[in-house]
Design an enzyme around this catalytic site. Structure first.
Site, PDB file in Angstrom:
ATOM      1  N   CYS A  50       0.722  -1.240   0.249  1.00 50.83           N
ATOM      2  CA  CYS A  50      -0.011  -0.151  -0.060  1.00 50.83           C
ATOM      3  C   CYS A  50       0.987   1.243  -0.116  1.00 50.83           C
ATOM      4  CB  CYS A  50      -0.949  -0.047   1.221  1.00 50.83           C
ATOM      5  SG  CYS A  50      -0.188  -0.029   2.842  1.00 50.83           S
ATOM      6  N   ARG A  52       4.185   1.286  -1.284  1.00 47.96           N
ATOM      7  CA  ARG A  52       5.239   1.386  -2.209  1.00 47.96           C
ATOM      8  C   ARG A  52       5.217   0.198  -3.220  1.00 47.96           C
ATOM      9  NH1 ARG A  52      10.069   1.735  -0.259  1.00 47.96           N
ATOM     10  NH2 ARG A  52       9.341   2.093   2.061  1.00 47.96           N
ATOM     11  N   GLY A 189     -14.424   2.788  14.328  1.00 46.77           N
ATOM     12  CA  GLY A 189     -13.682   3.348  13.384  1.00 46.77           C
ATOM     13  C   GLY A 189     -12.059   2.467  13.100  1.00 46.77           C
TER      14      GLY A 189
END
Length: 422
Positions: A50, A52, A189
Site C-alpha cells: 500500500c 510502495r 472506526g
C-alpha cells in the site's frame, strides 16, 4: 550486469498514484515476465504494497526510461507523471536501499516488521518464475541475512509506535494469558479496527464491538469472529470484560463511574484494563479512581509512543551501521566474483604455456639432451613465455606515463621498487 532498484513510495507519490501503480497478486507472475521481455531485464522482482511499488532488477540498461515506459504502459499512466515521482538506485545504492526497506528504515512507521515478509513474498514469486536465480537471488539472500542481524542486534521493532499497538502492549503487561481475556471495544472506526487486529494477533479470542451503529460494529466484529452490540448494552457486557478500549467521536463520555462500579462488584473485583483513546474522552476520568481499574488515556499512550520512537531512532542508527557494513561486504563479494573469470582465463593461459614448454622439454629428452640442459631450457622458456606480454604492456604503460599500472604490478607481485635487482 548492473543492479537497479526503481520505484515510488509514500514519500514520493500521493496515494492516488500509488494505487494505480500497485500490482494485483494474481497478475504478478505475468507482469514479471512482461517486464523482463519489454524492458530488457536479465532478472526482476516486484514489491507491491500500500505504501510502495518497487522493481529490483539485474540489467544491462544504462538508464530507467525503458522500465518506466513499460510501467506506465502496464498501468495506463503517463511516463512523465511516473518520472516525477519515481526514484532509481544503482548498484551499491540499490543494495543499500533494499536492505533499508527490508529493515523497516524506509517505512511510514519506522521499524515496522511486515515489510520483510512482503519482501520475502516478492522474492518467492520471482524465484518461482525463474527470474531471481543468480544476481537477484544472491542479493535477496544477503538482504534477508542483514535484516535478521538488525532484528537480532537492535531494538528496531521491539517498541510500539502506534496508539493501537501501544494500547494492546500495555494490556499484555497486565494479563499474562491473553487467550483467556475478553475484550470490549467501543467504537468501530479505523483505530478500533486496528486495535482488534492487534488483539487477535496477541491471542485474544473473544472480542465484542459496541457502536452507535450496529451494522458498522458487526462489520468490524465479523472479521475477528466477534460479537456486535449497541452502546446501550455496554453495562450488561462490562462484568464479562477484562480489556476495554474506547475510541469514538462522541462529545460526551459514554462510560461512567457508576456502571463500572456495578460491574466490578459482579466481577468480584477482578481487574479491568481500560484505554481511552478518544478526544474528547469516552470514559469519565473518575473511573480511574476505582480500585481494580487500570485506566490509561491517549496522553499516557503518547508518552509511551514518544519514548519508543526515541528508542527506535537510536536502534535505527545502529541498524544503519549494520546495513552499511552489509552493503560494503556485498559489493566486495561482487568484485571478487568479477575477478573469477579473469583468473580462470589467466590460469588457462598459463597452463597452456606450461603444456607447450613441457612437450618441448620431453622431445628434447627423447633426442638425447641431458636432463640438466632440458630443465634449464624449460625454466628459461617458461619465464620468457609467461612474462612476454606483461613486459610489452608494462613498457608501453611506462612510456605513456601510466605509473598507476606499474604500481599495481609491484603490489600484485609484492616487488620492492627500491631494490630492482632483488
Amino acid at each position: 550486469m548492473a543492479l537497479l532498484a526503481l520505484g515510488i513510495n509514500h514519500k514520493t507519490a500521493p496515494v492516488e498514484v500509488r494505487e494505480r501503480v500497485a500490482f494485483a497478486p494474481e497478475k504478478l507472475a505475468e507482469a514479471l515476465h512482461e517486464a523482463q521481455l519489454k524492458a530488457g531485464l536479465s532478472e526482476v522482482a516486484i514489491l507491491s504494497t500500500c505504501n510502495r511499488t518497487e522493481l529490483y532488477c539485474s540489467t544491462e540498461l544504462e538508464g530507467t526510461r525503458a522500465l518506466l515506459e513499460w510501467l506506465g504502459q502496464y498501468h495506463g499512466l503517463d511516463v512523465e507523471e511516473l518520472q516525477r515521482c519515481a526514484y532509481a538506485h544503482w548498484d551499491a545504492d540499490a543494495v543499500r536501499h533494499m536492505m533499508r526497506v527490508a529493515c523497516g528504515l524506509d517505512s511510514l512507521v519506522l521499524g515496522e516488521p511486515q515489510i520483510l515478509g512482503q519482501l520475502k513474498s516478492a522474492y518467492s514469486v520471482s524465484q518461482a518464475e525463474g527470474l531471481a536465480s543468480v544476481e537477484l537471488g544472491r542479493l535477496f539472500r544477503r538482504t534477508f541475512s542483514v535484516a535478521k542481524e538488525v532484528r537480532t542486534q537492535t531494538a528496531i521493532g521491539q517498541n510500539p509506535v502506534s496508539v493501537a499497538y501501544a494500547a494492546v502492549s500495555l494490556a499484555q503487561h497486565i494479563f499474562a494469558d491473553m487467550a483467556s481475556s475478553r475484550a470490549l471495544l467501543i467504537g468501530a472506526g479505523e483505530t478500533i479496527e486496528l486495535v482488534a487486529r492487534h488483539l487477535a494477533r496477541a491471542g485474544v479470542q473473544q472480542i465484542t464491538v459496541a457502536n452507535r451503529t450496529l451494522a458498522r460494529a458487526l462489520a468490524v466484529a465479523e472479521e475477528f469472529d466477534g460479537r456486535a452490540i449497541e452502546l446501550s448494552q455496554i453495562p450488561d457486557e462490562l462484568p464479562n470484560t477484562d480489556i476495554l478500549i474506547a475510541s469514538t467521536a462522541s462529545q460526551l463520555p459514554i462510560l461512567g463511574k457508576g456502571a463500572v462500579e456495578a460491574a466490578l462488584k459482579k466481577r468480584k473485583h477482578r481487574p479491568i484494563f481500560m484505554v481511552d483513546i478518544a478526544v474528547p474522552r469516552d470514559i469519565e476520568p473518575q473511573v480511574g479512581d476505582l480500585d481494580d481499574v487500570y485506566l490509561y488515556t491517549v496522553d499516557d499512550l503518547r508518552e509511551v509512543i514518544e519514548e519508543n520512537q526515541r528508542e527506535r531512532q537510536s536502534a535505527a542508527a545502529q541498524a544503519e551501521i549494520i546495513i552499511e557494513s552489509g552493503t560494503q561486504g556485498y559489493m566486495r563479494q561482487l568484485r571478487e566474483l568479477d575477478a573469477v573469470d579473469t583468473l580462470i582465463q589467466l590460469r588457462a593461459q598459463a597452463k597452456q604455456t606450461a603444456a607447450q614448454e613441457l612437450n618441448k622439454a620431453l622431445r628434447q629428452l627423447r633426442n638425447g639432451r641431458t636432463a640438466e640442459d632440458v630443465l634449464q631450457q624449460l625454466a628459461h622458456g617458461l619465464t620468457n613465455k609467461l612474462l612476454h606480454q606483461p613486459t610489452v604492456q608494462l613498457r608501453r604503460a611506462s612510456s605513456e606515463g601510466r605509473t598507476d599500472l606499474l604500481q599495481l604490478v609491484q603490489e600484485l607481485y609484492q616487488l620492492d621498487d627500491s631494490n630492482p635487482t632483488g
